[in-house]
Design an enzyme around this catalytic site. Structure first.
Site, PDB file in Angstrom:
ATOM      1  CB  CYS A   1     -43.488 -14.817  78.429  1.00 56.60           C
ATOM      2  SG  CYS A   1     -43.189 -13.146  77.879  1.00 56.60           S
TER       3      CYS A   1
ATOM      4  NE  ARG B   1     -39.489 -19.480  78.758  1.00 58.76           N
ATOM      5  CZ  ARG B   1     -39.579 -19.982  77.535  1.00 58.76           C
ATOM      6  NH1 ARG B   1     -39.396 -21.265  77.357  1.00 58.76           N
ATOM      7  NH2 ARG B   1     -39.862 -19.230  76.513  1.00 58.76           N
TER       8      ARG B   1
ATOM      9  CD1 TRP C   1     -37.585 -11.326  81.361  1.00 59.53           C
ATOM     10  CD2 TRP C   1     -37.508 -10.584  79.256  1.00 59.53           C
ATOM     11  NE1 TRP C   1     -36.394 -10.687  81.175  1.00 59.53           N
ATOM     12  CE2 TRP C   1     -36.320 -10.222  79.904  1.00 59.53           C
ATOM     13  CE3 TRP C   1     -37.682 -10.211  77.919  1.00 59.53           C
ATOM     14  CZ2 TRP C   1     -35.301  -9.514  79.268  1.00 59.53           C
ATOM     15  CZ3 TRP C   1     -36.674  -9.518  77.292  1.00 59.53           C
ATOM     16  CH2 TRP C   1     -35.494  -9.180  77.957  1.00 59.53           C
TER      17      TRP C   1
ATOM     18  CG  ASN D   1     -44.832 -17.357  75.895  1.00 60.99           C
ATOM     19  OD1 ASN D   1     -45.329 -16.687  76.775  1.00 60.99           O
ATOM     20  ND2 ASN D   1     -44.212 -18.511  76.114  1.00 60.99           N
ATOM     21  N   GLY D   2     -44.246 -14.273  72.743  1.00 57.81           N
ATOM     22  CA  GLY D   2     -43.834 -13.832  71.408  1.00 57.81           C
ATOM     23  C   GLY D   2     -44.114 -12.361  71.197  1.00 57.81           C
TER      24      GLY D   2
ATOM     25  CD  GLU E   1     -18.958 -10.662  71.145  1.00 58.85           C
ATOM     26  OE1 GLU E   1     -18.347  -9.750  71.729  1.00 58.85           O
ATOM     27  OE2 GLU E   1     -19.805 -11.390  71.711  1.00 58.85           O
TER      28      GLU E   1
ATOM     29  CE  LYS F   1     -19.100 -14.034  73.639  1.00 60.42           C
ATOM     30  NZ  LYS F   1     -19.976 -13.177  74.149  1.00 60.42           N
TER      31      LYS F   1
ATOM     32  CD  GLU G   1     -17.483 -13.805  77.409  1.00 59.00           C
ATOM     33  OE1 GLU G   1     -17.619 -13.009  78.341  1.00 59.00           O
ATOM     34  OE2 GLU G   1     -18.176 -13.740  76.368  1.00 59.00           O
TER      35      GLU G   1
ATOM     36  CG  HIS H   1       3.141  -2.251  63.481  1.00 61.11           C
ATOM     37  ND1 HIS H   1       4.205  -1.624  62.864  1.00 61.11           N
ATOM     38  CD2 HIS H   1       2.135  -2.236  62.582  1.00 61.11           C
ATOM     39  CE1 HIS H   1       3.828  -1.224  61.652  1.00 61.11           C
ATOM     40  NE2 HIS H   1       2.578  -1.600  61.458  1.00 61.11           N
TER      41      HIS H   1
ATOM     42  CE  LYS I   1     -26.597 -12.392  80.287  1.00 63.18           C
ATOM     43  NZ  LYS I   1     -25.798 -12.617  79.072  1.00 63.18           N
TER      44      LYS I   1
END
Ligand code: G6P
Length: 612
Positions: free
Chosen positions: A2, A27, A77, A103-104, A485, A489, A492, A508, A607
């Site tokens: 936030c 943000r 948020w 915030n937090g 993964e 990364k 992409e 193989h 996204k």
């Protein structure tokens, strides 16, 4: 997460607060609010709006209709409780004396809430923040000192927070305090300010003070005083911010992706903190009861992209720890293959956005078939969160870069915690062993930080391989999930063709693609598979590959085979993904930067994929 802005000075506060909040829009947020005090009448006004900041701006005529020269503002948020006006900040004590933005995450908010309820407090929102404001109010009523009440509350609160606080009883002052959540204090020509981020106050001043953990700032229109928890005054030096406005939005980082990579220690810590209570995994708040877990005979985990890679890592962890068979699926496959879902099973849908069309369709299919769904979701109030029977929220905060990093890391944590609880309920993990695993989990943030502190080596290596045509990532077991993964990364954001293979499968077919100097990254975090993967690395090396080895400290023998070695700290082998992925995120990032690409917005990608 936030955003916070605060101002006390000679000018009208509301337009300054709203302008500051608009600089924090990047943000991500879902509601906003301000509180302004008219110092001449003592009148305090709170205005909030759900949705865009524009609504709040229109509601207040660009802030002009809210009279007063001191105030605090917030963009929220959602983490605890859906996005709504009721849950939006600022939050107030019942008598409206104490007003607070936060915030937090307050980890022990439930426990504090119960104590306050016993003392007669009632709660109007679902937020952890309301607990903080009422706790301060409680100590204020006892001590009549704003400073003492904030300090005492801080000593009782566990978690991360940045606070902006006002007391109606205490005109001409605003207060700020923090622990593990950023906050800066500014001094302009006509007043003083607080901001959760540099852009929030950059229009007003470049002269700032950094407030440290467990410190409180007291601001008047022309003075700032800092105090420690003993209420002793602390001297601080003013610092000149030299960033341009764009750099400021990214917290000084060149890209959001790098910023988000660096936010991982905090995101991981917050996600652990949300579900670990008194050294045990506690899902009572999400309504996932032990009786329900005890009946689970099979688990299906479904997701897209990186969320699917979390599913694969989770399969290895869950099967090893719980003996419950786990099937994993890409959401777009699951929804069309008419999956056979056995009785007494659970479908887990993993999604950062909570809006991915295929994942949502998979969720609905599972429910149609009468199977309970657990959503592992980052965005509060999203479709997957709302439609799941239970939702395990991850606490990554808003993720802006298209390539996910911190959301992926928090999804892993959620799945480890799920595996641990299931193993305990199934009688396969003792309380003592669970406590040991929790201790290991709690060390992950510092270990991730250690890897980040050493990022220059990866940067150097990335610049050497930025022109590669093809790359391969190899691993067995969990290391295969990490490889998938790492490879995603890379492809992409760097547009380099990259593939991940289960190391034993390479011979193989794919080994025919290895040429002189093809980069092959071997991932070796699992000691029982170490020798096997080394053999596969030797196979590709003898065909000309250039080898990067990624393993844990102590496995220095890897240098006999690998041309470039990267080490990560040791941890419980089940949690290895959380550490080994960090150098691979950095590798993808730095290759993309070296190629001069648009790291945060790679071509053709979105996204949140809300179409199938
Ligand atoms: C997109 C994103 C990926 C993400 C995937 C699933 O492809 O670019 O980073 O892993 O969607 O998104 P979700 O929001 O469901 O986790």
């Amino acid at each position: 997460m936030c955003g916070i802005v605060g101002y006390i000075g000679e000018q009208q506060a509301a337009p300054i607060l709203l302008a500051g909040l608009s600089k924090l829009e990047y943000r991500g947020y879902d509601s906003a609010g301000i509180c302004v005090r008219d110092e001449s009448t003592g009148n305090v006004e709170v205005v909030k709006a759900k949705g865009r900041l524009r609504t709040l701006i229109e509601k207040t005529d660009d802030g002009h209709s809210v009279i007063g020269t001191s105030g605090i503002g917030h963009t929220r948020w959602a983490t605890h409780g859906e996005p709504s006006e009721n849950n939006a900040h600022p939050h107030c004590s019942d008598d409206k004396n104490v007003v607070l933005v936060h915030n937090g995450i307050i980890e022990n908010f439930q426990e504090l809430k119960e104590k306050l309820v016993k003392r007669g407090y009632t709660f109007y929102s679902e937020t952890d923040t309301e607990v903080a404001v009422k706790l301060i109010d409680y100590y204020y009523k006892k001590t009549e000192s704003p400073l003492t009440s904030i300090a005492t509350a801080m000593l009782h609160i566990r978690g991360s927070y940045a606070f902006g606080v006002m007391f109606k009883d205490c005109p001409n002052k605003i207060f700020a305090a923090r622990k593990d959540s950023p906050l800066i204090i500014g001094k302009s020509e006509h007043g003083t300010l607080i901001g959760s981020d540099v852009p929030a106050i950059l229009d007003q001043t470049r002269n700032v003070y950094y407030i440290d953990n467990m410190e409180i700032a007291e601001l008047t229109k022309d003075e700032i005083h800092f105090f420690n928890m003993d209420e002793d005054e602390i001297e601080k030096e003013v610092v000149q911010i030299k960033w341009d406005a764009e750099a400021a939005e990214k917290g000084g980082y060149e890209h959001f992706m790098l910023k988000e990579i660096h936010e991982q220690p905090r995101a991981v810590q917050d996600t652990i903190g949300a579900y670990v209570k008194d050294n045990a995994v506690d899902f009572s708040e999400i309504g996932l009861k032990d009786e329900e877990l005890a009946n689970i005979e099979r688990v299906y985990i479904v997701g897209c992209g990186s969320a699917y890679h979390v599913a694969m890592a989770a399969k290895y962890v869950l099967e090893d720890m719980t003996q419950v068979p786990v099937e994993i699926d890409i959401a777009s496959e699951f929804r069309y293959r008419n999956p056979i879902l056995v009785k007494n099973s659970l479908v887990v849908i993993i999604s950062q956005s909570g809006e991915t069309a295929d994942s949502l369709a998979a969720l609905r299919l599972a429910k149609e078939k009468g199977v309970a769904v657990l959503g592992v979701v980052n965005v509060v109030g999203s479709s997957i969160a709302r439609e799941s029977d239970h939702t395990l929220y991850t606490y990554a905060g808003p993720e802006i870069s298209v390539a996910t990093t911190k959301a992926y890391s928090t999804q892993l944590i959620a799945m480890y915690l799920f595996a641990m609880r299931l193993a305990q309920v199934k009688g396969l993990l003792s309380e003592e062993d669970c406590a040991k695993m929790i201790a290991e989990l709690n060390e992950l943030p510092a270990k991730i930080q250690k890897i980040l502190d050493d990022k220059e080596r990866i940067q150097w290596f990335a610049s050497k391989y930025a022109n590669a045509k093809d790359m391969f990532f190899l691993g067995r077991g969990l290391d295969y999930a990490i490889s998938l993964e790492g490879s995603l990364k890379m492809k992409e954001i760097s547009y380099i063709h990259s593939e991940a293979y289960a190391a034993g499968e390479l011979k193989h077919g794919t080994i025919s693609l290895i040429e002189d100097n093809t980069l092959v990254v071997g991932v070796l975090t699992q000691s029982n598979l170490y020798e096997k993967t080394i053999s596969n690395m030797v196979e590709v090396k003898s065909r000309g590959a250039y080898l990067m080895g990624l393993t844990t400290y102590g496995n220095y023998g890897i240098e006999d085979t690998a041309d470039f070695s990267v080490y990560v700290p040791k941890t419980d082998p089940h949690f290895a993904t959380s550490l080994a992925i960090i150098p691979l995120q950095l590798l993808g990032y730095y290759v993309s930067v070296a190629k001069g690409l648009d790291v945060d917005k790679p071509r053709n990608l979105a996204k949140s994929v809300t179409v199938e």
